[in-house]
Design a protein around this motif. Structure first.
Motif, PDB file in Angstrom:
ATOM      1  N   TYR A  65      -0.928   5.214 -10.370  1.00  0.00           N
ATOM      2  CA  TYR A  65      -0.399   5.927  -9.213  1.00  0.00           C
ATOM      3  C   TYR A  65      -0.777   7.408  -9.197  1.00  0.00           C
ATOM      4  O   TYR A  65      -1.185   7.923  -8.145  1.00  0.00           O
ATOM      5  CB  TYR A  65       1.113   5.713  -9.096  1.00  0.00           C
ATOM      6  CG  TYR A  65       1.429   4.287  -8.700  1.00  0.00           C
ATOM      7  CD1 TYR A  65       1.496   3.917  -7.370  1.00  0.00           C
ATOM      8  CD2 TYR A  65       1.597   3.300  -9.656  1.00  0.00           C
ATOM      9  CE1 TYR A  65       1.744   2.608  -6.992  1.00  0.00           C
ATOM     10  CE2 TYR A  65       1.848   1.980  -9.296  1.00  0.00           C
ATOM     11  CZ  TYR A  65       1.924   1.638  -7.964  1.00  0.00           C
ATOM     12  OH  TYR A  65       2.143   0.347  -7.579  1.00  0.00           O
TER      13      TYR A  65
ATOM     14  N   THR B 247       1.884   4.260  -2.481  1.00  0.00           N
ATOM     15  CA  THR B 247       1.493   4.815  -3.777  1.00  0.00           C
ATOM     16  C   THR B 247       2.153   6.170  -4.010  1.00  0.00           C
ATOM     17  O   THR B 247       1.767   6.901  -4.911  1.00  0.00           O
ATOM     18  CB  THR B 247      -0.038   4.985  -3.846  1.00  0.00           C
ATOM     19  OG1 THR B 247      -0.471   5.777  -2.734  1.00  0.00           O
ATOM     20  CG2 THR B 247      -0.742   3.660  -3.807  1.00  0.00           C
TER      21      THR B 247
ATOM     22  N   ASP C  96      -9.806  15.044  -2.202  1.00  0.00           N
ATOM     23  CA  ASP C  96     -10.684  13.904  -1.901  1.00  0.00           C
ATOM     24  C   ASP C  96     -12.153  14.298  -2.045  1.00  0.00           C
ATOM     25  O   ASP C  96     -12.973  13.492  -2.422  1.00  0.00           O
ATOM     26  CB  ASP C  96     -10.363  13.270  -0.548  1.00  0.00           C
ATOM     27  CG  ASP C  96     -10.523  14.215   0.617  1.00  0.00           C
ATOM     28  OD1 ASP C  96     -11.224  15.235   0.486  1.00  0.00           O
ATOM     29  OD2 ASP C  96      -9.950  13.939   1.678  1.00  0.00           O
TER      30      ASP C  96
ATOM     31  N   TRP D 221      -6.506  12.107  -5.940  1.00  0.00           N
ATOM     32  CA  TRP D 221      -7.622  12.046  -4.989  1.00  0.00           C
ATOM     33  C   TRP D 221      -7.169  12.234  -3.554  1.00  0.00           C
ATOM     34  O   TRP D 221      -7.986  12.503  -2.673  1.00  0.00           O
ATOM     35  CB  TRP D 221      -8.428  10.767  -5.168  1.00  0.00           C
ATOM     36  CG  TRP D 221      -8.935  10.578  -6.556  1.00  0.00           C
ATOM     37  CD1 TRP D 221      -9.034   9.407  -7.239  1.00  0.00           C
ATOM     38  CD2 TRP D 221      -9.454  11.589  -7.453  1.00  0.00           C
ATOM     39  NE1 TRP D 221      -9.542   9.617  -8.502  1.00  0.00           N
ATOM     40  CE2 TRP D 221      -9.803  10.939  -8.654  1.00  0.00           C
ATOM     41  CE3 TRP D 221      -9.624  12.967  -7.368  1.00  0.00           C
ATOM     42  CZ2 TRP D 221     -10.333  11.618  -9.760  1.00  0.00           C
ATOM     43  CZ3 TRP D 221     -10.140  13.655  -8.458  1.00  0.00           C
ATOM     44  CH2 TRP D 221     -10.485  12.983  -9.634  1.00  0.00           C
ATOM     45  N   GLU D 222      -5.879  12.088  -3.302  1.00  0.00           N
ATOM     46  CA  GLU D 222      -5.352  12.486  -1.998  1.00  0.00           C
ATOM     47  C   GLU D 222      -5.370  14.020  -1.913  1.00  0.00           C
ATOM     48  O   GLU D 222      -5.695  14.593  -0.875  1.00  0.00           O
ATOM     49  CB  GLU D 222      -3.926  11.953  -1.862  1.00  0.00           C
ATOM     50  CG  GLU D 222      -3.299  12.142  -0.495  1.00  0.00           C
ATOM     51  CD  GLU D 222      -1.876  11.599  -0.463  1.00  0.00           C
ATOM     52  OE1 GLU D 222      -1.585  10.599  -1.163  1.00  0.00           O
ATOM     53  OE2 GLU D 222      -1.038  12.193   0.243  1.00  0.00           O
TER      54      GLU D 222
ATOM     55  N   ARG E  15       0.825  -1.215   0.000  1.00  0.00           N
ATOM     56  CA  ARG E  15       0.000   0.000   0.000  1.00  0.00           C
ATOM     57  C   ARG E  15       0.856   1.261   0.000  1.00  0.00           C
ATOM     58  O   ARG E  15       0.669   2.153   0.829  1.00  0.00           O
ATOM     59  CB  ARG E  15      -0.976   0.012   1.178  1.00  0.00           C
ATOM     60  CG  ARG E  15      -2.087   1.019   0.946  1.00  0.00           C
ATOM     61  CD  ARG E  15      -3.266   0.911   1.868  1.00  0.00           C
ATOM     62  NE  ARG E  15      -4.291   1.852   1.437  1.00  0.00           N
ATOM     63  CZ  ARG E  15      -5.537   1.857   1.863  1.00  0.00           C
ATOM     64  NH1 ARG E  15      -5.935   0.978   2.734  1.00  0.00           N
ATOM     65  NH2 ARG E  15      -6.408   2.729   1.418  1.00  0.00           N
TER      66      ARG E  15
ATOM     67  N   ASP F 268     -10.609   7.555  -1.327  1.00  0.00           N
ATOM     68  CA  ASP F 268      -9.226   7.107  -1.367  1.00  0.00           C
ATOM     69  C   ASP F 268      -9.082   6.189  -2.571  1.00  0.00           C
ATOM     70  O   ASP F 268      -9.825   5.212  -2.708  1.00  0.00           O
ATOM     71  CB  ASP F 268      -8.916   6.367  -0.056  1.00  0.00           C
ATOM     72  CG  ASP F 268      -7.532   5.780  -0.053  1.00  0.00           C
ATOM     73  OD1 ASP F 268      -6.612   6.428   0.469  1.00  0.00           O
ATOM     74  OD2 ASP F 268      -7.353   4.664  -0.585  1.00  0.00           O
ATOM     75  N   TYR F 269      -8.154   6.520  -3.430  1.00  0.00           N
ATOM     76  CA  TYR F 269      -8.032   5.783  -4.685  1.00  0.00           C
ATOM     77  C   TYR F 269      -7.766   4.297  -4.464  1.00  0.00           C
ATOM     78  O   TYR F 269      -8.423   3.435  -5.044  1.00  0.00           O
ATOM     79  CB  TYR F 269      -6.929   6.402  -5.539  1.00  0.00           C
ATOM     80  CG  TYR F 269      -6.723   5.660  -6.836  1.00  0.00           C
ATOM     81  CD1 TYR F 269      -7.684   5.715  -7.853  1.00  0.00           C
ATOM     82  CD2 TYR F 269      -5.583   4.890  -7.055  1.00  0.00           C
ATOM     83  CE1 TYR F 269      -7.508   5.027  -9.050  1.00  0.00           C
ATOM     84  CE2 TYR F 269      -5.402   4.205  -8.245  1.00  0.00           C
ATOM     85  CZ  TYR F 269      -6.361   4.275  -9.235  1.00  0.00           C
ATOM     86  OH  TYR F 269      -6.193   3.584 -10.408  1.00  0.00           O
ATOM     87  N   PHE F 270      -6.793   4.004  -3.621  1.00  0.00           N
ATOM     88  CA  PHE F 270      -6.461   2.602  -3.369  1.00  0.00           C
ATOM     89  C   PHE F 270      -7.710   1.834  -2.922  1.00  0.00           C
ATOM     90  O   PHE F 270      -7.966   0.724  -3.366  1.00  0.00           O
ATOM     91  CB  PHE F 270      -5.371   2.526  -2.292  1.00  0.00           C
ATOM     92  CG  PHE F 270      -4.911   1.125  -1.976  1.00  0.00           C
ATOM     93  CD1 PHE F 270      -3.774   0.597  -2.571  1.00  0.00           C
ATOM     94  CD2 PHE F 270      -5.616   0.331  -1.067  1.00  0.00           C
ATOM     95  CE1 PHE F 270      -3.346  -0.694  -2.276  1.00  0.00           C
ATOM     96  CE2 PHE F 270      -5.203  -0.958  -0.767  1.00  0.00           C
ATOM     97  CZ  PHE F 270      -4.069  -1.474  -1.373  1.00  0.00           C
TER      98      PHE F 270
ATOM     99  N   SER G  10      -3.382   8.794 -10.098  1.00  0.00           N
ATOM    100  CA  SER G  10      -4.755   8.953  -9.610  1.00  0.00           C
ATOM    101  C   SER G  10      -4.797   8.938  -8.087  1.00  0.00           C
ATOM    102  O   SER G  10      -5.612   9.615  -7.464  1.00  0.00           O
ATOM    103  CB  SER G  10      -5.648   7.842 -10.171  1.00  0.00           C
ATOM    104  OG  SER G  10      -5.770   7.984 -11.571  1.00  0.00           O
ATOM    105  N   SER G  11      -3.922   8.153  -7.479  1.00  0.00           N
ATOM    106  CA  SER G  11      -3.916   8.144  -6.006  1.00  0.00           C
ATOM    107  C   SER G  11      -3.467   9.499  -5.473  1.00  0.00           C
ATOM    108  O   SER G  11      -3.952   9.960  -4.450  1.00  0.00           O
ATOM    109  CB  SER G  11      -3.043   7.012  -5.470  1.00  0.00           C
ATOM    110  OG  SER G  11      -1.689   7.353  -5.519  1.00  0.00           O
ATOM    111  N   TRP G  12      -2.535  10.144  -6.192  1.00  0.00           N
ATOM    112  CA  TRP G  12      -2.115  11.482  -5.738  1.00  0.00           C
ATOM    113  C   TRP G  12      -3.259  12.465  -5.941  1.00  0.00           C
ATOM    114  O   TRP G  12      -3.510  13.321  -5.076  1.00  0.00           O
ATOM    115  CB  TRP G  12      -0.889  11.956  -6.522  1.00  0.00           C
ATOM    116  CG  TRP G  12       0.197  10.932  -6.607  1.00  0.00           C
ATOM    117  CD1 TRP G  12       0.457   9.928  -5.701  1.00  0.00           C
ATOM    118  CD2 TRP G  12       1.149  10.756  -7.663  1.00  0.00           C
ATOM    119  NE1 TRP G  12       1.509   9.166  -6.126  1.00  0.00           N
ATOM    120  CE2 TRP G  12       1.967   9.640  -7.324  1.00  0.00           C
ATOM    121  CE3 TRP G  12       1.411  11.423  -8.850  1.00  0.00           C
ATOM    122  CZ2 TRP G  12       3.000   9.200  -8.140  1.00  0.00           C
ATOM    123  CZ3 TRP G  12       2.460  10.979  -9.656  1.00  0.00           C
ATOM    124  CH2 TRP G  12       3.240   9.886  -9.313  1.00  0.00           C
TER     125      TRP G  12
END
Ligand SMILES: [Zn+2]
Ligand SMILES: [Zn+2]
Ligand SMILES: [Zn+2]
Lengths: 652, 652, 652
Positions: free
Chosen positions: C412, C251, C422, C418-419, C249, C428-430, C414-416
C-alpha cells in the motif's frame, strides 16, 4: 557583448561542505564561467528572525571564486521561511476561489503585502551590504520566476486594498472610473473606490475593463516588488548586473516593465517540458518532437527576452535531461542539450546556465536531472556541455547580434485582454503571435520582438502586429512613418485603451493609414475553416468594409475580403492557418526585398551578425546546400544531422 | 390574439439623450411596435438609497411613445446596485461549494432573502405607481431570466432557514418527513426540522427525496419572488400584461408555476449560441447547422412557452447576429434572422423582439450583435427584420394557432428527479423528451406541450409522456379517459411523488390501464445499443413483465419486450434512438388517423390554424411539393431555399 | 477452513417487523447460512443520546437465529446520527479544499476525532455487552468500508493536531524530520513540530516525504480506529470472528495493517460497477465485458484479501444485478452471479454474501438490485444463488486453498508514493501491479499476494515485485534466500524509506544481489512505446547501467538493456506491455519449472488444493481440453460456455 559563456545553478546548502571544493573544480574543468546560488536559501541564511548566518554563503562564494568562477547571487525572497509566514500569515496569497494558499513549497507570498515587502527589503539589504562588493559576485538575481505556479494574481484583502488605491491613483474620481468601465451596464456603477470589488466570484462574467485594470494592477505590483530589490542591490553592489529570471509562456505580468528595471533578462528553457505541457501543437507534432522540443518555442522566447532588457539576456536554467513537472518527462535526444545551448547563442544569449549541477536525491525536484547524477556520476548533459565549452573557446562568433530583417510586436496587455474576452474558445494571444512567428521562421527569417510602445521601426523590412488589442500612440506614429511592409490583424486595434470598441470601429487607425472597418467578427469551431485562395482562416474571421483608399488583396471563398492593403499596410481579416500565414508573409517579404527559403519542420536558421546558425530539431538529416544560401561552415557542416548545429559564414 | 408584431430591447441609459429621438424614429421606420427598456437600470433609477430618479425614464418612455412605440417596462431587480448589496451582503447567493458569490455582473441575489424581497417590492411599487397608467406602457417585465447563470439554487443560511420552514409547512411533523424520505436508511433520521441540512457537501450522494424537496422548494422561491412583483404591478397598472422573460433549456424552476402568475411568457431565442453550448447533438450536426441553429430546438421552446401562460407568448430577445457567450460565436446565415422570426409566428408568438437595438461598445456584452452596429450603421439583421415587418404588414395569418394534432407532457420536476438520480451518465430528462419531440417533428407533426397536471387530453390524436417521474392523479385520469394513442416510457411513472419505487413496481398505473411491470432497468454505454426490429434502445433499457391484459408489440433482438400495448396505451421499454422513435410514432400516428410525411433534417413544418408554415434550416433547397401536401403558397414558394420560409394555404 | 457458504446483507429496520419471519424462512430455503445486519442502524439503536433501543435488534437476531441462520452484526459507526454530529460538528471531515463535509449520507466522520472515537467505543461496548454471547451471533463487522467515498483523508484541525503528534512520535526531534524530509530544499525547514502544516494548498507540490508521512499517518488513524472496536468486541464476544469489510481498488490505507487486527477480511465485489468506474481498460474491453466484469479484477482482489488476514476471507457484498453508482449500470449476463460466487470459492473464500436481500424502494440505493425485487419477487440473482447453494451442498471442494505457484508483492505505501510522485501522468501503482498479475493469469498461473514485509518466500516458483517504492529489510533478505525466479521493476527499490533516491542509485539492492544502477528514467506518452525484442515498454522506461555481475537478457530496439538478470533475479527496466510481460513471465515460469497455458481473454483458471477451477467471462464457448490440462470435471464440463464454471480434478 562579450564572448558567450556557460554557467550552472548550484545549491551548496544541499551538500556537505566537504565536497564544495571538488564541485567547484569540476565546474571549472567542465568550462563553466558562472554559478548561480542562494536563491532558495533563506531558512539557512536566517533560521530565526534576526539570526543572520551568512558565513557559510561567504565560504561557498569564496570557494567558487577561488576557482575563477563568477557568482550570480540570488535573493531568497521566493521562499520565505516558516517563522516569517507564521508572523504574518496574511502574506500568503489567496486563490480565485477565495482560498488562502499555504506554506510548504515556494512563491508563497502576496505581491501586495507591505509587511512582506519590508522583510524582502531587509534581507536583500543585508545580503547586498555583506556581498555587494565581493569580487566573486558578478551579478545578482532578484527573487526567481515571478508568477511561476500562477502567483502573480492574488485575491486577498491586501490585494483588494492595493487595487483600490491603484484605481484611485489611475482615475482620480469614481465617475471617471464608472465611465471608463461602462458601469452603467447592468447597474454596476459605484459611488466610491471602496465599493470596488475584486473581479471574481461574480455570477456572470465580471466587466472586461474592470478585469483588465485588475490585471494591469497585478502586473504593476510585480514590477514594483522587483524594483524595490533592484534599487537596493544597485545601491550596495555597484557594477554588478541585476538579473531577473523569467519562465516560459508566462504572460501574467508585463516583462518589458520588469525588464526596464534590470540589466539582464534571463529565462528558463525547458524545451521538452514546455512541449508537453504548454504547447498548442497537436499530438502528432508532440510525439515527433518529443525528444527535441518544439523547433520554434525556444527561439520565440529567446527573441522576446532579448527585447525585454534591451538586448542583454541569458538562459539561467537550461534543461539538461528529463524534468519532473510535465505530464510526460522523456529524456532528450543525444545532442539536443548542445543544440539548445548553441541556439541560445545564435539568438544572442550572453550566458547559458544549466539547471542544475547535481540532481538532488531529496525533496520536490528529486526527479529533475542535472549535469551530475545524484551519485555524482556524469549525466548525459555533462559531455554535451563540455563540447559546447570547447567549441565556444575556439570560435569567434562576433560581438553583436544585430537588427533582424523582420519584427513582431509582442504585448503583454493584449494577452490579458484576449484572455478576458476570447470570444471564441481557442482565441489566445500567445498562440496567434506564435503562429505568425512560426510562419516567418519557416521562411528562414530572423526576427526581433518589439514592444507596443516602440516608436521607431526603421531598419526592418517587415513588421507584424497581430492581435494587438489597442494601439499606442507611439506605435501608430511609428507605423505611419515606417516604409517596410506591415502585417496587421486579426483583432489588431480592436479596442480602445479602456477596453471598448473604437467609435469608428476597428482597427483603430485613421482612414488615411488604413481605410477599412471591421464591421463584425465571428469565432469558429476548429473543424470549420474558412478557405481563401491561399490557405484558410481558422477559429476567427472578421467581416470588413473596405474604403476607397484601401483594396482587397485576397478574398475568402465566400467573397469576403481576407487581406486588405493600403500602401505598405496589410490587414489579415482572420486567424490565418499555416498556409495562409506563410503565403502572406512570403509575398510581403519579397515585396520588402527580403529573401526567404522553405525550411522543413525541424530545421531553423538564425542570423547573428555576419553568421547564420542552423539547427536541426527534426528526425532526418537535412542538406543545407539545397537552400542555396552559400557560405562555409565554421562549425558543423551543411549536412545537418538530427540535433546537428552548423554555423555558416558568408551566406547571402 | 392580434396580428404578429416586432419589437426590440433598448437601453436608453447607455446612450446620450441627444440620440433618443433619432433612435425612436428609426425603430418606427423599421416597422417595430414594441420596445423593452429599463430592466437593468436600477443604479440610474436610484443611485443612492431613496434618491429616486425616474425623470429620465419618463422622458425616454415619452420619446418612444411619441413615435407610437409601445413600451415594455422591466423591473430592475436582476441588477441590485452596489449600495444595496453593501447594506445587506448576505443577500448574495452561496454556491454549492459554500462560497458566497459577488457583486459585479447580474442576478446577484438570493431568492430566499426577505430583506431583498422588501427592496424589490419597494422599487417595483415606486415604478408601478409612477408609470402604471402611462399610455406608453403596454406591458411589464418582472426581473429578467430567472435562473440564468444557475441562480435559482443558493446554499446560503437564508436558504436553509426558508427550506426548513418550507419542509415544516409541507410535512407538518418530522416523522412524516422521515418516512417520506426513507431516512431510516443510513441513520439519516432526525427529530426536528432544525436538524435538516442543505443537501450539499455530503460524503456520498444526499438522499434523493431530500434533494427533490430542495429543488421543489427552490422552484417555489422563484415563483413567490415573481408573484410578489406581479401582484404589485397588477394593482398599480391595470390592463397591462405582466411578462417574465425565460431562457433556453432552463429547467431549474417550474415555468408552469411562474407562468400561472403572469399574462404572457416570453423567452430568449439564441439559436446559434444554444446549438454551440447547450445542445446534445454531435459535432457533425453542430458543424452542419452552425449558421442556422438546430432545426427543432427553437420550436421545442416555442411550444413549451406557448403552454406556460395558456397560449400567450413572445420572444423577448431574438438573436440578431453573433452572441458573445458561447464557445464559438459564428454569424448567422443570411436569411436566418427572418426565418427564426417567422418560425416564432408559426408557433403562435404575438411578438418577436430583437436583442438589442444597438451593439454596446462597452462592458460585458460589447461583442453581442444588435440590429445596429456600435457606430449606428445597420447590422445584417436590420434588413431582415425590415423584410419581416413588411411581410406581416400585408399578410393575414389568422388569429389563432389552434390545437395541435399531437401533445407531449413536459414536466419540470421530472428534470430534477433524473438529474438527482440519472442512474446512467447520459440520462437527461430534457434530452429524452426532446428526442421524442424531434421524432414527431421529422414526421411533420405539430405539437402542443402540456403539463403533467393536465386533466383533459381530448382533441389530440397522439400524446407522449416520456420519462415522467411520477404521474399526477389528473394525468392518470386524463389518460384513462383519452381515446387517442398514448406513448409512455422510458421511466414514466417510475417513482411515487415521494421519490420511491411504487409498491407494485413502475409504471405507476393500474393494471386495467397497463398490465405490466418494470422488473428492472439498466443503463448502457453509448456504444452498446440494444437492437429491436425497428431501431434500437440506447443508454437506457427496461426489462418488463407483461401481464395478461397487455401484449408485446415489438421485441428486442434479445427477446425482451420493447413496446408493450394495452388498448391505446403503448409503453416503450427504453430510450429509443431516432429510428425506433420515428417508426413507433409513425405507426401510432397512422393508427390515430394523423397523416405524416418524411422530412429531411433541415426542413420543418408547423400548422397554425388554416396555414402550414415551412422553414428550411438545411443547406440544400427542398421542394415541398414532394411531400404531397397540396395547397398554395401565400409567402415564399414550394421551392424552399436554405433559410427559406413558405406559408401554405389549403394543405391537407 | 469449513465448507463454503452463502450469506446475505439484510436491513430489518427497513421493513415492517411483520415480514421478518417470512424473510428469514426464504433465506433459509434459498440455502443461505449467514446474514449481516445492523451496520447502518445507529439512529434506530439510539434515536437520542442514551436512549438505547436494542430490543428490536434482538428480536431480529432471534428471528434469524430461529431459522438457523448465523448473524454477522455490524457496528453502526459508519453512520453516526444527526444528534451526535450536532453535538460535535468538528467530527465531520474536511476535504482537500478546506471545506467541512456534511451530514446526510454516510462515513461522515474524521478518523482523528477523539470525541467520536469515544462515542464509537460507547456504542460498540453497549452492543457487544448486549449481544456478545448471543448464540445467533457468529461474527462481528467493525464499521463498514473504511475510506469508501475517499474518507480516509481529512484535512481538519483535529487531523493536523494528530499528524503533528504522530510526527513527533516518529521523529523525536524536529531536526530529524528536517533531515528526513530534505527540508533544506526551498527553505522548508521548521524549528518545531507545531510549525508543520497539512500538505495541501501549497503553491507548487508539497514535499513528497511530507506527503508520504501524511499518508502513513492517515493510514495509521484508520488502523487504530478499527483496533479500538476490535478490542472491545473481542473482550465481550469471545469466539466470534471480527471482520472488516473492504472495498475494491482502495489503497488509501494499509489493509494489511487493519487485517492484522481482525480475524477475517471481507470485501465487496461489484464486478460490473468496477469495470465501468475504476478500471484502466479501454472502451473496447469495457464494452466486451460489460455484462461479465473484468476477468482478472475480482480475482486480484480475492488474492489480495486472502492475504490481509492470513488466508481467511469472505465476500461480504456480492453484486447481484445492476448497481446504482457507476456511470453505466448494466444487468449481469445470466449465470455471472453464479460464476462470481464460484470464482470466490476458487480463490478460497469462506463465505459469499450477496448485497442485499431485498432492493429498497427508498433513499439513496433504491436503484441497487437485490436478491429480491422491491415487491418481494425474485430478482434474477435469486435462482443463481440457489443453484450455487445446491451445488456447494453436494460438492467437496476440500479444506485448503494451498500455496500458489507464483506470488506478487503488493504494498500500500508504494501506491501512495507513486500517487505523490507519478513522474508521468499514467504511472499508477495498482495498474502496474495489476498488469503483472494479468500477465501471469493469462498464462494460467495461480497467484498469492504477499506484503512487502514478507520474510519467507520459499515454496514459490516465481515472485514478482513490481514498482515497490522501497525494499524492507525482510524482503531484501527473503529475496536473497529465495531460489525461485524473481521479477523486479520498474521502479522497484527506487527510493529509501524516507522517499529519497538511494545513495548508490536504484534499485536499492546490494551489488552481489543485482549489480546494476538505474542511471535515469523517463516517462512517455502512451502513443510512444519503446519496442524490445518481445513486446515493448509503455509509459515508463529506465536507462540502466549493468555491472559485471549482471547481464542483459533483453535489449530495447535502441540498444538499452530491457531485462537484466543476475542469478535468479530479473529486473525489467520499464513498464512492460502485455506482450513483454507475458513473454517474460512465461520464460521465467518455464525456468522455474512451472507449466503455463495460453488462455483467451475471458477464460481464467485457479488452482485450489487438488482442484482446478475454470471460469468463462468471455462471450464465446471455450474447450478446456485444448489446454491439455487433463483431469475430469466434478462441476460443469470442459466445454465452457459463456458464464460457465467448471471444476477439474486430477489436472496436471
Ligand atoms: Zn472553497
Ligand atoms: Zn438576455
Ligand atoms: Zn457497500
Amino acid at each position: 557583448m562579450s564572448a558567450p559563456a556557460l554557467g550552472v545553478c548550484y545549491y551548496p546548502e544541499h551538500w556537505p561542505e566537504s565536497i564544495w571544493a571538488e564541485d567547484a573544480r569540476r565546474m571549472k574543468d567542465l568550462g563553466l564561467s558562472f554559478v548561480r546560488i542562494g536563491e532558495f536559501a533563506w531558512s539557512r541564511l536566517e533560521p530565526k528572525r534576526g539570526d543572520l548566518r551568512f558565513d557559510w554563503l561567504e565560504r561557498s562564494i569564496d570557494t567558487l571564486h577561488g576557482e575563477g568562477l563568477k557568482v550570480v547571487l540570488g535573493t531568497p525572497t521566493a521562499t520565505p521561511p516558516k517563522w516569517l509566514v507564521d508572523e504574518m500569515p496574511d502574506m500568503l496569497p489567496v486563490d480565485e476561489n477565495g482560498h488562502r494558499r499555504a506554506f510548504g513549497s515556494r512563491r508563497h507570498y502576496d505581491f501586495s503585502h507591505e509587511g512582506y515587502r519590508e522583510e524582502c527589503a531587509r534581507i536583500v539589504t543585508a545580503l547586498a551590504e555583506r556581498f555587494g562588493n565581493h569580487p566573486g559576485i558578478a551579478a545578482w538575481q532578484t527573487d526567481n520566476e515571478y508568477d511561476c505556479h500562477g502567483t502573480a494574481l492574488s485575491y486577498s484583502p491586501v490585494a483588494l486594498a492595493a487595487y483600490r488605491a491603484w484605481l484611485k491613483e489611475k482615475y482620480g474620481t469614481i465617475d471617471a472610473l464608472n465611465t471608463a468601465w461602462g458601469n452603467v451596464f447592468w447597474s454596476m456603477e459605484v459611488d466610491d473606490f471602496d465599493r470596488i470589488e475584486l473581479p471574481i466570484a461574480t455570477i456572470a462574467d465580471a466587466n472586461p475593463p474592470a478585469r483588465m485594470d485588475f490585471r494591469r494592477f497585478a502586473s504593476d505590483q510585480v514590477v514594483s516588488f522587483n524594483r524595490l530589490q533592484a534599487d537596493i542591490i544597485r545601491k550596495h553592489s555597484p557594477g554588478r548586473d541585476v538579473i531577473h529570471n523569467f519562465m516560459g509562456r508566462t504572460t501574467t505580468f508585463d516583462h518589458f516593465d520588469v525588464g526596464a528595471d534590470i540589466d539582464v533578462t534571463s529565462w528558463d528553457a525547458y524545451p521538452l517540458g514546455f512541449l508537453d505541457d504548454r504547447s498548442d501543437r497537436d499530438d502528432e507534432w508532440k510525439r515527433r518532437f518529443m525528444r527535441a522540443g518544439d523547433p520554434d518555442f525556444q527561439a520565440f522566447h529567446h527573441d522576446i527576452y532579448r527585447a525585454t532588457s534591451n538586448g542583454r539576456w541569458w538562459i539561467m536554467e537550461q534543461q539538461p535531461g528529463p524534468v519532473n513537472w510535465a505530464s510526460h518527462n522523456p529524456t532528450p535526444r543525444e545532442g539536443q542539450v548542445r543544440l539548445w545551448t548553441w541556439e541560445a547563442f545564435a539568438h544572442g544569449a550572453e550566458v547559458v546556465s544549466y539547471f542544475r549541477w547535481r540532481q538532488a536525491p531529496f525533496a520536490q525536484e528529486q526527479m529533475h536531472a542535472g549535469l551530475l547524477r545524484p551519485d555524482s556520476g556524469e549525466a548525459p548533459a555533462f559531455p554535451e556541455a563540455k563540447k559546447v565549452a570547447e567549441e565556444i573557446a575556439v570560435l569567434d562568433i562576433g560581438a553583436e547580434s544585430g537588427q533582424s530583417a523582420a519584427a513582431i510586436v509582442f504585448d503583454y496587455p493584449s494577452s490579458w485582454a484576449w484572455e478576458i474576452e476570447d470570444q471564441g474558445a481557442e482565441f489566445d494571444y500567445f498562440r496567434v503571435v506564435f503562429d505568425t512567428y512560426c510562419a516567418m521562421r519557416r521562411l528562414g527569417l530572423s526576427i526581433d520582438i518589439v514592444p507596443a510602445s516602440v516608436s521607431d521601426l526603421s531598419g526592418y523590412g517587415l513588421v507584424a502586429v497581430p492581435a494587438l488589442f489597442a494601439f499606442t500612440e507611439n506605435l501608430t506614429q511609428a507605423l505611419a512613418a515606417f516604409e517596410g511592409e506591415v502585417l496587421l490583424g486579426p483583432r489588431s486595434g480592436a479596442k480602445t485603451k479602456d477596453f471598448a470598441i473604437p467609435e469608428s470601429l476597428p482597427p483603430d487607425l485613421p482612414a488615411d493609414m488604413l481605410d477599412m472597418k471591421v464591421a463584425r467578427v465571428e469565432s469558429l469551431r476548429g473543424d470549420v475553416p474558412v478557405p481563401t485562395g491561399a490557405g484558410a482562416f481558422r477559429f476567427w474571421r472578421e467581416f470588413v468594409e473596405v474604403g476607397p483608399k484601401a483594396e482587397t488583396e485576397l478574398a475568402s471563398a465566400d467573397g469576403e475580403p481576407a487581406l486588405v492593403r493600403q500602401g505598405n499596410l496589410v490587414y489579415m481579416a482572420g486567424w490565418g492557418d499555416e498556409a495562409l500565414l506563410e503565403a502572406t508573409v512570403k509575398a510581403m517579404a519579397e515585396r520588402a526585398g527580403l529573401s526567404t527559403v522553405d525550411l522543413p519542420d525541424g530545421v531553423r536558421l538564425r542570423r547573428r551578425g555576419r553568421l547564420v546558425f542552423a539547427v536541426n530539431y527534426g528526425n532526418e538529416r537535412f542538406d543545407l546546400t539545397t537552400l542555396g544560401l552559400g557560405g562555409t561552415a565554421i562549425l558543423g557542416s551543411a549536412d545537418l544531422a538530427p540535433s546537428g548545429v552548423a554555423i555558416l559564414e558568408g551566406t547571402r
